[in-house]
Design an enzyme around this catalytic site. Structure first.
Site, PDB file in Angstrom:
ATOM      1  N   LYS A 226      87.330  82.199 -18.489  1.00  0.00           N
ATOM      2  CA  LYS A 226      88.518  82.181 -17.635  1.00  0.00           C
ATOM      3  C   LYS A 226      89.365  83.437 -17.713  1.00  0.00           C
ATOM      4  CE  LYS A 226      90.516  78.632 -20.496  1.00  0.00           C
ATOM      5  NZ  LYS A 226      90.361  79.144 -21.863  1.00  0.00           N
TER       6      LYS A 226
ATOM      7  N   LYS B 218      78.921  84.846 -20.327  1.00  0.00           N
ATOM      8  CA  LYS B 218      79.535  83.523 -20.186  1.00  0.00           C
ATOM      9  C   LYS B 218      80.552  83.505 -19.047  1.00  0.00           C
ATOM     10  CE  LYS B 218      83.012  82.418 -22.733  1.00  0.00           C
ATOM     11  NZ  LYS B 218      84.007  82.066 -23.753  1.00  0.00           N
TER      12      LYS B 218
ATOM     13  N   LYS C  10      86.284  90.453 -28.258  1.00  0.00           N
ATOM     14  CA  LYS C  10      87.629  90.590 -27.675  1.00  0.00           C
ATOM     15  C   LYS C  10      88.353  91.802 -28.241  1.00  0.00           C
ATOM     16  CE  LYS C  10      88.339  85.907 -26.222  1.00  0.00           C
ATOM     17  NZ  LYS C  10      88.969  84.619 -26.458  1.00  0.00           N
TER      18      LYS C  10
END
Ligand code: TYM
Length: 334
Positions: free
Chosen positions: A202, A199, A114
């Site tokens: 969301k 993955k 991230k």
């Protein structure tokens, strides 16, 4: 009285996905809430670790709570609440930052991924993204949870929570239960339909490979039918060589309560596998979507559940967090 305590959470950074459902939520509903003192949390503080829009976080928090109820969490059986409504999480997080090292925070895979994405966008990396696992450990340890039902991507964070619990107990005296992660046997890592090596997440930018729990049936079908396929025609289960097929087999196996290996012999074409998986997911989500429509029309009910949930959560967390404050050397309030 149950002897097992379970804690888990979901972060309102985007609309909930099929990955969240199969990897975590469905087990909370079907199994965990029936066999333990279970707490499930919309972890809104965690949503502030990356660039965020305040109104959106608020809306997504309410939506996540509504969806968890729609999925079948029952307020009589478990405790459902919002993280920021219970101060103990933030209180304990700071103590755990004083037990963790910066090296172990920087090693976290999710932080590295991230932070990399944030840097590519040209923005700064929020300090809270680095300290996130200390807050997550606080979520778990404040309740002395024994088990933490999560998808595969959260295993490393739960491992760190274990390490911090052990270290705190050794240094300052027995205070926390050492938790362990539990994972589903299939669909512990649902992959993006457009990019089966990543993955299904969301908060990813493109939604075309992500199935959201509130997607209309036609949208779900389209996403499956247009999903990326591996080269060749053979429908066999091999996550390395055939990630696309294997992902569909995992999803279908999870919906039908079987295994991907068992299913792989049943299909002579990719198209047939895609079609059956799409149908299975539409059927699985239908009752959740219907119940969501009813609950969304009654926000007062959801608010009442969250208010009660926060009270119950506070009662459980405060004694442990107070004990941790004393153990670490802080003078109790006079
Ligand atoms: P979050 O919000 O990303 O995901 C919620 C749960 O869904 C699982 N999950 C998946 N499982 C299978 N396949 C996928 N593609 C997939 N995507 C998500 C996650 O593993 C998770 O179980 N840090 C956590 C939230 C959290 C938490 C906690 C969890 C904060 N504090 C304490 C447990 C205990 C997170 O970001 O989950």
């Amino acid at each position: 009285m149950y002897t097992t305590r379970i804690f888990s959470g979901v972060k309102p950074t985007g609309h909930l996905t099929l990955g969240n459902y199969l990897g975590a939520i469905r087990r909370w509903v079907d199994v965990d809430q029936h066999r333990s003192d279970a707490l499930f949390c919309v972890v809104d503080l965690h949503a502030l670790t990356v660039d965020h829009d305040p109104g959106r976080v608020r809306r997504l928090s309410r939506q996540a709570a509504t969806l968890l109820l729609a999925a079948g969490l029952e307020p009589e059986l478990c405790t459902l609440f919002v993280q920021s409504h219970v101060d103990e999480h933030a209180r304990l997080s700071y103590l755990l930052e004083c037990v963790a090292t910066d090296g172990e925070m920087r090693r976290m895979i999710q932080y590295r991924e991230k932070a990399g994405r944030e840097r590519e966008r040209g923005g700064g990396v929020r300090l809270s993204l680095l300290t996130y696992p200390a807050l997550m450990a606080a979520d778990i340890l404040a309740y002395r949870a024994d088990e933490v039902p999560v998808g595969e991507d959260q295993r490393q964070h739960v491992e760190l929570s274990r390490d911090l619990a052990v270290r705190f107990n050794q240094r300052y005296g027995q205070t926390f239960t050492v938790p362990r992660a539990t994972q589903p046997t299939v669909a512990a890592r649902v992959m993006d339909l457009q990019d089966p090596k990543s993955k299904m997440g969301k908060s990813h930018d493109s939604g075309s490979g992500i199935v959201y729990l509130l997607d209309e049936p036609e949208v779900i079908e389209k996403k499956f039918l247009r999903g990326v396929t591996d080269s060749g025609f053979d429908v066999s289960y091999d996550q390395e060589a055939r990630p696309g097929v294997s992902n569909l087999l995992e999803i279908l196996a999870s919906c039908e309560g079987t295994t991907p290996q068992e299913l792989s012999g049943e299909f002579s074409s990719y198209a047939a596998l895609k079609r059956r998986t799409a149908d299975a997911v539409v059927q699985l989500l239908k009752p959740v979507q219907e119940r969501h429509r009813e609950l969304a029309a009654d926000p007062g009910h959801v608010d009442a559940v969250l208010r009660k949930g926060a009270e119950r959560a506070r009662e459980r967390a405060k004694p442990t967090v107070d004990a941790a404050y004393r153990a670490i050397g802080l003078l109790p309030p006079m």
